[in-house]
Structures are given as C-alpha cells and as structure tokens.
Write an enzyme that holds these catalytic residues in place. Structure first.
Site, PDB file in Angstrom:
ATOM      1  N   TYR A 197      41.412  24.878  -6.517  1.00 17.96           N
ATOM      2  CA  TYR A 197      41.279  23.771  -7.464  1.00 17.96           C
ATOM      3  C   TYR A 197      41.905  24.157  -8.791  1.00 17.96           C
ATOM      4  O   TYR A 197      41.580  25.202  -9.364  1.00 17.96           O
ATOM      5  CB  TYR A 197      39.787  23.473  -7.639  1.00 17.96           C
ATOM      6  CG  TYR A 197      39.450  22.270  -8.475  1.00 17.96           C
ATOM      7  CD1 TYR A 197      40.083  21.045  -8.248  1.00 17.96           C
ATOM      8  CD2 TYR A 197      38.498  22.350  -9.486  1.00 17.96           C
ATOM      9  CE1 TYR A 197      39.759  19.931  -9.010  1.00 17.96           C
ATOM     10  CE2 TYR A 197      38.166  21.237 -10.253  1.00 17.96           C
ATOM     11  CZ  TYR A 197      38.812  20.032 -10.015  1.00 17.96           C
ATOM     12  OH  TYR A 197      38.493  18.934 -10.758  1.00 17.96           O
TER      13      TYR A 197
ATOM     14  N   LYS B 181       8.731  -0.812   3.265  1.00 18.48           N
ATOM     15  CA  LYS B 181       8.036   0.194   4.071  1.00 18.48           C
ATOM     16  C   LYS B 181       8.786   0.560   5.357  1.00 18.48           C
ATOM     17  O   LYS B 181       8.959   1.740   5.664  1.00 18.48           O
ATOM     18  CB  LYS B 181       6.644  -0.343   4.404  1.00 18.48           C
ATOM     19  CG  LYS B 181       5.807   0.561   5.249  1.00 18.48           C
ATOM     20  CD  LYS B 181       4.395   0.044   5.387  1.00 18.48           C
ATOM     21  CE  LYS B 181       4.287  -1.029   6.426  1.00 18.48           C
ATOM     22  NZ  LYS B 181       2.869  -1.434   6.647  1.00 18.48           N
TER      23      LYS B 181
ATOM     24  N   ARG C 142       0.823  -1.214   0.000  1.00 21.92           N
ATOM     25  CA  ARG C 142       0.000   0.000   0.000  1.00 21.92           C
ATOM     26  C   ARG C 142       0.857   1.263   0.000  1.00 21.92           C
ATOM     27  O   ARG C 142       0.378   2.368  -0.168  1.00 21.92           O
ATOM     28  CB  ARG C 142      -0.917   0.005   1.242  1.00 21.92           C
ATOM     29  CG  ARG C 142      -2.060  -0.972   1.155  1.00 21.92           C
ATOM     30  CD  ARG C 142      -2.750  -1.173   2.499  1.00 21.92           C
ATOM     31  NE  ARG C 142      -2.035  -2.125   3.354  1.00 21.92           N
ATOM     32  CZ  ARG C 142      -2.413  -2.477   4.586  1.00 21.92           C
ATOM     33  NH1 ARG C 142      -3.495  -1.951   5.117  1.00 21.92           N
ATOM     34  NH2 ARG C 142      -1.723  -3.343   5.275  1.00 21.92           N
TER      35      ARG C 142
HETATM   36  C1  UD1 Z   1      -2.310  -6.132  11.325  1.00 25.40           C
HETATM   37  C2  UD1 Z   1      -3.282  -7.060  12.070  1.00 25.40           C
HETATM   38  C3  UD1 Z   1      -4.515  -6.275  12.470  1.00 25.40           C
HETATM   39  C4  UD1 Z   1      -4.116  -5.077  13.290  1.00 25.40           C
HETATM   40  C5  UD1 Z   1      -3.122  -4.208  12.573  1.00 25.40           C
HETATM   41  C6  UD1 Z   1      -2.588  -3.146  13.476  1.00 25.40           C
HETATM   42  C7  UD1 Z   1      -2.884  -9.223  11.043  1.00 25.40           C
HETATM   43  C8  UD1 Z   1      -3.358 -10.232  10.092  1.00 25.40           C
HETATM   44  N1  UD1 Z   1      -3.640  -8.145  11.202  1.00 25.40           N
HETATM   45  O1  UD1 Z   1      -2.941  -5.753  10.121  1.00 25.40           O
HETATM   46  O2  UD1 Z   1      -5.377  -7.098  13.223  1.00 25.40           O
HETATM   47  O3  UD1 Z   1      -5.277  -4.315  13.623  1.00 25.40           O
HETATM   48  O4  UD1 Z   1      -1.993  -5.002  12.129  1.00 25.40           O
HETATM   49  O5  UD1 Z   1      -1.825  -2.245  12.783  1.00 25.40           O
HETATM   50  O6  UD1 Z   1      -1.849  -9.398  11.652  1.00 25.40           O
HETATM   51  N2  UD1 Z   1       4.556  -8.908   7.978  1.00 25.40           N
HETATM   52  C9  UD1 Z   1       5.537  -9.857   7.827  1.00 25.40           C
HETATM   53  N3  UD1 Z   1       5.310 -10.934   7.029  1.00 25.40           N
HETATM   54  C10 UD1 Z   1       4.133 -11.122   6.403  1.00 25.40           C
HETATM   55  C11 UD1 Z   1       3.127 -10.145   6.543  1.00 25.40           C
HETATM   56  C12 UD1 Z   1       3.360  -9.059   7.348  1.00 25.40           C
HETATM   57  O7  UD1 Z   1       6.613  -9.731   8.403  1.00 25.40           O
HETATM   58  O8  UD1 Z   1       4.004 -12.142   5.716  1.00 25.40           O
HETATM   59  C13 UD1 Z   1       4.829  -7.732   8.828  1.00 25.40           C
HETATM   60  C14 UD1 Z   1       4.752  -6.435   8.053  1.00 25.40           C
HETATM   61  O9  UD1 Z   1       6.030  -6.105   7.535  1.00 25.40           O
HETATM   62  C15 UD1 Z   1       4.245  -5.455   9.076  1.00 25.40           C
HETATM   63  C16 UD1 Z   1       3.514  -6.309  10.100  1.00 25.40           C
HETATM   64  O10 UD1 Z   1       3.844  -7.640   9.836  1.00 25.40           O
HETATM   65  O11 UD1 Z   1       5.293  -4.763   9.723  1.00 25.40           O
HETATM   66  C17 UD1 Z   1       1.996  -6.123   9.998  1.00 25.40           C
HETATM   67  O12 UD1 Z   1       1.567  -6.503   8.714  1.00 25.40           O
HETATM   68  P1  UD1 Z   1       0.472  -5.675   7.915  1.00 25.40           P
HETATM   69  O13 UD1 Z   1       0.286  -6.304   6.613  1.00 25.40           O
HETATM   70  O14 UD1 Z   1       0.797  -4.237   7.971  1.00 25.40           O
HETATM   71  O15 UD1 Z   1      -0.818  -5.966   8.824  1.00 25.40           O
HETATM   72  P2  UD1 Z   1      -2.190  -5.180   8.820  1.00 25.40           P
HETATM   73  O16 UD1 Z   1      -2.977  -5.599   7.648  1.00 25.40           O
HETATM   74  O17 UD1 Z   1      -1.924  -3.748   8.983  1.00 25.40           O
HETATM   75 CA    CA Z   2      -0.076  -2.569   9.195  1.00 29.18          CA
END
Ligand code: UD1
Ligand code: CA
Length: 459
Positions: free
Chosen positions: A390, A24, A17
């Site tokens: 220079y 990010k 996103r």
């Molecule tokens: C997540 C939570 C959501 C919460 C929100 C808070 C989940 C499924 N959902 O959503 O309930 O309200 O955070 O901000 O967890 N990441 C990895 N590997 C992956 C996917 C993600 O390391 O395969 C890391 C990302 O880099 C990130 C973090 O996990 O730093 C959160 O992932 P993100 O995709 O941002 O979760 P949200 O959809 O925001």
């Molecule tokens: Ca997030």
C-alpha cells in the site's frame, strides 16, 4: 408428505419484550435468523407454498427470507395473532380447499420431526382443527388449554387467566392445522373484547368447539421444541439448545469434541470425519472442514473452507479463506478474506495473509505480513518479511515465483516480481524486480570499529 399443504407463518410483530430496534424474528441463532429456522423446518415437509405475514420492518424481513416457495402478506397494524392470520385471507382464497399449517414465527426450535406427526395425526383423526400442545413444568407466558371432559373447550391467554387457570400446565405451542376455508371462517368471528384489546388466534378453538367441530390436540413430549423466544433470555436459551443439537449431530457423524461446552459451530457449517476440535473453537457461517483435521483452542473460522488433514493451531483467525489439504496454520495466524493456502503449506506464528494465494508447499513460519500476493510453489519466506502493498493511495500486487527464498527481515515494495529460484538477502528492502536465479541484496555494507566500546566508555 403425500397430500399437499400450505404454511402460514406469523411474523409481523415487533417483539416489544425483546427491547430491540430490530424486529424479533430477524435476531440470529447460530448463524440463522429465527424466522429462517422456522422456514427451514417447514421446508423439510415440502409445502406447496409458505406465506409469511409481515408488518414491522417488513422490508428487512422480505430481504432476509428469499426462496421461490416463500411469499409475503402484509398486516398493516399489529392487532393480534388472529388479525395477522386474517391478513392472508384474501391471498389464500385460491387455496381454500387445502390444509394449512399456521405457526408463530418465534419458535426457532421446532423441527420437522414434530410437525410431521402433527399432520398425520390431523389427517388420521379427520380433525377440523389440530393444535400442538405440551405439558410444561413452568407454563408461564403460554396460553393454557381448557379441557372439558376429554374435549378441549378453549385456550385462555396468560393475561386473561384466573389464578386457577394459570396453574394448568398444558400449553398452546402456537402451531395449528386446519383447512384454509374452515380456518378463515372461524377466524373472522374472533373478537378483541379482552384485556389487551387484541384479536387472539387461539380463540378459534372456542369457536370451533361451540360449533361442535372436531378439534384434536397433539401433545408432544419434545419439550425443547416448543419454546417461544419472547425475550433475550429466551434467545440465549434457544441458542444453547441449537448449539447442543448441532454438536450432538456432529459427534454422531464422527467428529471429536474435547470440550463441547465451549465449542460453537454454526448450523450451516459442515465438518468431516475424524476431525478433532479442541476447547473454545468457533466456526461460523457456511464453513466446510474436511476429514482428519485438528483445530486447536481458540481457533475462529468464518465462512472458510478447510481441506483434509489440516492443522490449525491455537488462537488463529480465518476469514473467508481456503486452506487446502495437509497444510498447517498458526498459532496466532490471521488469514484475511480471499486467501488460499495451497496444499502442504505452512503459515506460522503471527503471520497475516490477505488476498493471497500461497503455495503449494510454501512456508512463512514467523512474523510476516503478506498481502495482495501470489506466492508460487515451494517458496520460503523468512521471519519478519513484510510485503509493502500500500502506497497510501493504492494497493499493489506482488508475485513470488516458485522456489524463491526470501531472507528474514525483507521488505518487498509492491508492485514487484521475484523470479523463480531467486534469493533475497536478509534485511533487504527490494524495490525492483529480481530475475530468476539471481541473488538480490540491498543493505548498507557492515562497518566495524575495533575497540570502539572501550574508547567511548573512557570519555
Ligand atoms: C401466542 C399465543 C399463545 C401461545 C404462544 C406460544 C396468541 C394470542 N397467543 O402468545 O396462546 O401459548 O403464542 O408461544 O396467539 N404476530 C403478528 N401480528 C400481530 C401479533 C403477533 O404477526 O399482530 C406474530 C408475532 O410476530 C409472533 C407470533 O405472531 O411471531 C406470536 O405472537 P406473540 O405476541 O409472540 O404471541 P404470544 O403472546 O407469545
Ligand atoms: Ca411468542
């Protein structure tokens, strides 16, 4: 904290996103990467160890976050937050009995002041799992907490939620505490049978709850801390929050801001008491400013050190330089890297210094370029003096000894040395060393033809 714990930060996702080539969590806010900010807040709680789950652009992430306490685990493919945490299962086998803080790497605003009570709550309540929640006016994008009675039953992700679930305002912040062993046990039962086909970490809530395990929710009222950064807009908003926090801290320490709205001070910068910052001052990097200084509008300082009672007038740019006590710089001065303006000196309008030691008590008040120079004590450099450092291939050094007087419009062709207390006549192009106490003048004799103007007009 008395009892030891470890931390696990999830930072493997690209952050689609964000629409960026760069992962990010490496985007910067007030001089620090998003991930570094999360690490810094956790460090304040003195964890035994911090593990960071990396994947996308892992080499860059590992290069950026350097600390003896931090190690990395690799998530090969980004299949969801539960899958990310599971990548650490093997490495954390040795930590089984410890408490673990699991946290999303995209929440740069969270502070130790929120994490610390979360831990005490977890331990006081003897929870198997504790999570951080908040009630938001606009809960969009967050997972929602589904309660049944006074217990929490599960978390439903935004994209899985029914319209009525979407109206729930209590959200999951993305911070969890559990014992390593318990947590991985629940985590390995998480499935990916959902709309996105991802392994959702918050599904552990339902798993623990079905097992009748004690789950605690710590609801924070510090709403600005739980903001996750998923888009550039959220990045800009997080930067604004950090900017205001930093300025507030400095105001409390005795620094005056004439226009806090337009002033930017990086998180790593330090400023002393009774210093006054006018509108639109920008201070970046690990800059240090002493007491009683004045920085006028549009001063831009990068990784520089400023002593006490220094005045920097408007629109000056100071890069990787040092300005010692009681000096005065600007307006419109440019100090380029490796410049030291020694105490009580004056560097004025449109003067550029590069890799130069200047002073103490020396002056270059107007329109000069002084590069690769050593200017000793009490030297006066006249308006429009240029150091020709220079030759088209190499840079050469200039040394101006104490008390020398360089007349206006002089060119000093380096390498060259001007002796102690020597004088240079205005408008000279000096190519040879000048002995101490001498006067050097290099210019054509002035000729004058009386009545010349009248004669030329007649023709
Ligand atoms: C997540 C939570 C959501 C919460 C929100 C808070 C989940 C499924 N959902 O959503 O309930 O309200 O955070 O901000 O967890 N990441 C990895 N590997 C992956 C996917 C993600 O390391 O395969 C890391 C990302 O880099 C990130 C973090 O996990 O730093 C959160 O992932 P993100 O995709 O941002 O979760 P949200 O959809 O925001
Ligand atoms: Ca997030």
């Amino acid at each position: 904290m008395k009892q030891g714990f470890i931390a696990l930060i999830l930072a493997a996702g690209q952050g689609t996103r964000f629409k960026s080539e760069k992962i990010k969590v490496l985007h910067r806010l007030m001089g620090k990467s998003m991930l570094q900010l999360v690490v810094d807040s956790i460090q304040k709680l003195k964890p035994e160890k911090i593990y960071v789950v990396v994947g996308y652009q892992k080499d860059q992430v590992m290069k950026e976050i350097v600390s003896p306490k931090v190690s990395f685990v690799h998530q090969q493919k980004q299949l969801g937050t539960a899958h990310a945490a599971l990548a650490a299962k093997h490495v954390l086998k040795k930590e089984e009995g410890k408490d673990m803080l699991v946290i999303n790497g995209d929440m740069p605003l969270v502070t130790a002041a929120t994490l610390r009570p979360l831990f005490s709550f977890h331990r006081r309540q003897k929870n198997v799992l504790t999570l951080l929640s908040a009630v938001l006016e606009n809960p969009r994008g967050f997972g929602r907490l589904i309660r049944s009675g006074n217990k929490i039953a599960r978390i439903v992700e935004e994209q899985e939620a029914t319209p009525s679930q979407r109206r729930i305002k209590e959200v999951n912040a993305g911070v969890y505490i559990s014992r390593v062993k318990d947590f991985f046990q629940a985590l390995s039962q998480v499935s990916n049978l959902n709309r996105k086909g991802e392994y959702y970490l918050p599904d552990v809530v339902e798993i623990f709850s079905q097992q009748g395990k004690k789950i605690g929710v710590y609801k924070t009222s510090r709403l600005d801390e739980i903001g996750a950064v998923n888009s550039r807009l959220e990045l800009a908003m997080a930067v604004d929050t950090l900017r205001k926090r930093k300025i507030q801290q400095l105001i409390e320490k005795g620094i005056t801001f004439y226009d806090p709205q337009t002033t930017w001070i990086d998180l790593d910068a330090k400023i002393g008491r009774d210093t006054i910052l006018y509108a639109s001052v920008i201070i970046q990097g690990k800059s240090r400013i002493g007491n009683g200084c004045q920085l006028f509008p549009f001063v831009h300082l990068m990784n520089s050190r400023v002593g006490n009672r220094v005045r920097i007038f408007g629109s000056s740019m100071i890069e990787e330089s040092v300005i010692e006590d009681d000096s005065q710089v600007g307006p419109f001065a440019h100090l380029r890297p490796k410049t030291i303006v020694k105490s009580g000196s004056k560097v004025g309008n449109f003067v550029e210094l590069k890799k130069t030691v200047f002073g103490p008590r020396s002056k270059a008040a107007h329109l000069s370029y002084i590069g690769d120079c050593e200017v000793e004590e009490g030297v006066n450099i006249g308006a429009g003096t240029i150091v020709c450092n220079y030759d088209g291939r190499k840079k050469h050094k200039t040394h101006i000894e104490a008390g020398a007087f360089i007349g206006s419009g002089t060119e000093l062709v380096a390498p060259i040395r001007i002796g102690k207390n020597a004088y240079i006549g205005a408008g000279s192009t000096i190519t040879k060393d000048v002995r101490p106490g001498a006067l050097a003048v290099e210019r054509g004799k002035q000729k004058e033809k009386p009545g010349w103007a009248k004669r030329i007009k007649k023709k």
